[in-house]
Design an enzyme around this catalytic site. Sequence first.
Site, PDB file in Angstrom:
ATOM      1  N   PHE A  22      25.482  31.984  28.717  1.00 50.24           N
ATOM      2  CA  PHE A  22      24.907  32.892  28.544  1.00 50.24           C
ATOM      3  C   PHE A  22      25.378  34.546  29.131  1.00 50.24           C
ATOM      4  O   PHE A  22      26.381  34.417  29.406  1.00 50.24           O
ATOM      5  CB  PHE A  22      24.007  32.885  29.944  1.00 50.24           C
ATOM      6  N   ALA A  57      26.256  30.979  34.313  1.00 55.34           N
ATOM      7  CA  ALA A  57      27.320  30.738  34.941  1.00 55.34           C
ATOM      8  C   ALA A  57      26.984  29.548  36.197  1.00 55.34           C
ATOM      9  O   ALA A  57      27.877  28.817  36.614  1.00 55.34           O
ATOM     10  CB  ALA A  57      27.190  32.085  35.529  1.00 55.34           C
ATOM     11  N   ILE A  83      25.334  39.893  35.633  1.00 54.82           N
ATOM     12  CA  ILE A  83      24.532  41.322  35.973  1.00 54.82           C
ATOM     13  C   ILE A  83      23.997  40.935  36.839  1.00 54.82           C
ATOM     14  O   ILE A  83      22.334  40.884  36.382  1.00 54.82           O
ATOM     15  CB  ILE A  83      24.125  41.647  34.777  1.00 54.82           C
ATOM     16  N   HIS A  89      17.961  36.616  42.094  1.00 53.55           N
ATOM     17  CA  HIS A  89      18.607  36.155  41.271  1.00 53.55           C
ATOM     18  C   HIS A  89      20.376  35.920  41.146  1.00 53.55           C
ATOM     19  O   HIS A  89      20.597  34.712  40.979  1.00 53.55           O
ATOM     20  CB  HIS A  89      17.997  36.048  40.027  1.00 53.55           C
ATOM     21  N   PHE A 114      39.184  32.353  38.716  1.00 54.94           N
ATOM     22  CA  PHE A 114      37.764  32.399  38.514  1.00 54.94           C
ATOM     23  C   PHE A 114      37.643  33.514  37.696  1.00 54.94           C
ATOM     24  O   PHE A 114      38.010  34.335  38.234  1.00 54.94           O
ATOM     25  CB  PHE A 114      37.331  32.691  40.231  1.00 54.94           C
TER      26      PHE A 114
END
EC number: 2.5.1.78
Length: 156
Positions: A22, A57, A83, A89, A114
């Site tokens: 994604f 993610a 984003i 969400h 990370f």
Amino acid sequence: MNIIEANVATPDARVAITIARFNNFINDSLLEGAIDALKRIGQVKDENITIVWVPGAYELPLAAGALAKTGKYDAVIALGTVIRGGTAHFEYVAGGASNGLAHVAQDSEIPVAFGVLTTESIEQAIERAGTKAGNKGAEAALTALEMINVLKAIKA
């Protein structure tokens, strides 16, 4: 006084990268940066780099944990982009990825770097994937390599 510091050159390191599909138009640049840093700066060989794609993610911690449990890798690098949109969400996905990856590192005792961008806009994400603000994928790779060496020094 003992001070432990380490460099990033780790030619024999075995590194797994788990990356979200994604937002792959941004994540592809993170991956390029990570691979470049591993090979050019860390001197890691191609055959010692494994790449695992996951849907998004939120799935990164599960894949990172599975990779860590194999015992085949000295570090795992997690790459993705979240984003902010108009709903909550963002908080769930960003928080779940961040907390989950931290737990994997603590439970497995191997570095989990990370490299997940959490941005307010597409423009900010693009800036952090290789333009104005550097490449956070490369930074995550360097963090992973340094932590491999730090942990080796602690255990020595």
